[in-house]
Design a protein around this motif. Sequence first.
Motif, short mmCIF file in Angstrom:
data_model
loop_
_atom_site.label_atom_id
_atom_site.label_comp_id
_atom_site.label_asym_id
_atom_site.label_seq_id
_atom_site.Cartn_x
_atom_site.Cartn_y
_atom_site.Cartn_z
N GLY A 45 0.83 -1.20 0.00
CA GLY A 45 0.00 0.00 0.00
C GLY A 45 0.86 1.24 0.00
N CYS A 46 1.76 1.31 -0.96
CA CYS A 46 2.82 2.33 -0.94
C CYS A 46 2.32 3.74 -1.24
N GLY A 47 1.11 3.88 -1.81
CA GLY A 47 0.59 5.21 -2.11
C GLY A 47 1.49 5.97 -3.07
N GLU A 48 1.88 7.17 -2.68
CA GLU A 48 2.77 8.00 -3.49
C GLU A 48 4.22 7.59 -3.39
N GLY A 49 4.53 6.69 -2.46
CA GLY A 49 5.86 6.11 -2.43
C GLY A 49 6.88 6.74 -1.52
N GLN A 50 6.46 7.55 -0.53
CA GLN A 50 7.47 8.22 0.28
C GLN A 50 8.38 7.26 1.03
N ASP A 93 -3.79 -5.76 -5.28
CA ASP A 93 -4.73 -5.72 -4.16
C ASP A 93 -4.17 -6.65 -3.08
N LEU A 94 -3.96 -6.14 -1.88
CA LEU A 94 -3.33 -6.97 -0.85
C LEU A 94 -4.15 -8.21 -0.53
N ARG A 95 -5.45 -8.18 -0.79
CA ARG A 95 -6.29 -9.34 -0.54
C ARG A 95 -5.97 -10.49 -1.48
N GLU A 96 -5.44 -10.16 -2.65
CA GLU A 96 -5.17 -11.16 -3.67
C GLU A 96 -3.68 -11.35 -3.94
N PHE A 97 -2.86 -10.56 -3.27
CA PHE A 97 -1.42 -10.59 -3.53
C PHE A 97 -0.84 -11.96 -3.20
N GLN A 98 -0.09 -12.52 -4.15
CA GLN A 98 0.57 -13.80 -3.96
C GLN A 98 2.09 -13.58 -3.86
N PHE A 99 2.66 -14.04 -2.78
CA PHE A 99 4.11 -13.92 -2.62
C PHE A 99 4.82 -14.88 -3.55
N VAL A 115 -9.22 -3.09 4.26
CA VAL A 115 -9.84 -4.39 3.95
C VAL A 115 -10.38 -4.94 5.27
N SER A 116 -11.17 -5.99 5.21
CA SER A 116 -11.80 -6.52 6.42
C SER A 116 -10.74 -7.05 7.39
N ARG A 117 -11.10 -7.18 8.65
CA ARG A 117 -10.17 -7.68 9.65
C ARG A 117 -9.69 -9.09 9.29
N GLU A 118 -10.59 -9.92 8.80
CA GLU A 118 -10.20 -11.27 8.40
C GLU A 118 -9.19 -11.23 7.26
N GLU A 119 -9.37 -10.29 6.33
CA GLU A 119 -8.48 -10.21 5.16
C GLU A 119 -7.11 -9.67 5.54
N TRP A 120 -7.04 -8.65 6.39
CA TRP A 120 -5.70 -8.16 6.73
C TRP A 120 -4.96 -9.13 7.64
N LYS A 121 -5.70 -9.85 8.47
CA LYS A 121 -5.04 -10.87 9.28
C LYS A 121 -4.47 -11.98 8.40
N GLU A 122 -5.22 -12.40 7.41
CA GLU A 122 -4.75 -13.43 6.49
C GLU A 122 -3.52 -12.94 5.73
N PHE A 123 -3.52 -11.67 5.33
CA PHE A 123 -2.34 -11.13 4.66
C PHE A 123 -1.13 -11.18 5.58
N ILE A 124 -1.29 -10.81 6.84
CA ILE A 124 -0.17 -10.83 7.77
C ILE A 124 0.37 -12.24 7.95
N PHE A 125 -0.50 -13.21 8.06
CA PHE A 125 -0.04 -14.60 8.17
C PHE A 125 0.82 -14.98 6.96
N ARG A 126 0.39 -14.61 5.77
CA ARG A 126 1.15 -14.93 4.56
C ARG A 126 2.45 -14.14 4.52
N ALA A 127 2.39 -12.89 4.96
CA ALA A 127 3.61 -12.07 4.98
C ALA A 127 4.64 -12.65 5.95
N LYS A 128 4.18 -13.12 7.09
CA LYS A 128 5.10 -13.73 8.06
C LYS A 128 5.76 -14.97 7.49
#
Length: 204
Positions: A45-50, A93-99, A115-128
């Motif tokens: 979610g880098c936005g403008e990229g700062q 989309d972080l909900r669909e992002f595949q590492f 995104v929903s709490r379930e979706e951001w938690k799932e992303f964190i699990f995958r990121a970890k």
Amino acid sequence: MENGAQPFWEKTYRSESQTFSVEPNATLKEFERLLSKQAGALDVGCGEGQNCLYLARQGWTDVDAFDISVYGIERVRRRCEAERLKINAFTADLREFQFKRSYDLIMSFGTLHFVSREEWKEFIFRAKENTGHGGIHIMQIFTDTLPASPDISEFAIGLAKDGELKELYEDWEILQFKSYTFEDEHPGVPKHYHASNKLVARRK
């Protein structure tokens, strides 16, 4: 977004206005020293990229960055070209992002609660799972300690409970955790407040 409405930054990303701070997040500046400049970094979610631009300016050579906004990514790419910086910036989309690889640094500032709490938690699990041992996460999310401000209330569907983010990293080394409120302001948006949690954790 899904209902056709667009948040304020989609308009300002298309203009010459600076939507968010040009300065990188202070926590990134504090902790990036723990990793080498050859470390693989991902800005979610880098936005403008700062933040990803800051790493590239510091000499980091392996930086990926994505955002759901086409206009945000276009702005990042223009800035890279103007400054001759190397960042692999792309829309996703972080909900669909595949590492497709592992990283040494994964950071996300002010994005997960859209995104929903379930979706951001799932992303964190995958990121970890896709972070190397000794790797760092820097995560910041708005919480429901305060209601979402009017400028984002329609989109902030996944506000965290205070401390909820920290619980997801109990198996990592917590280097810093902050629960706080701050005043915010954007072009065309009156001053307002957010409640936030910010965490820095290292994989053991």
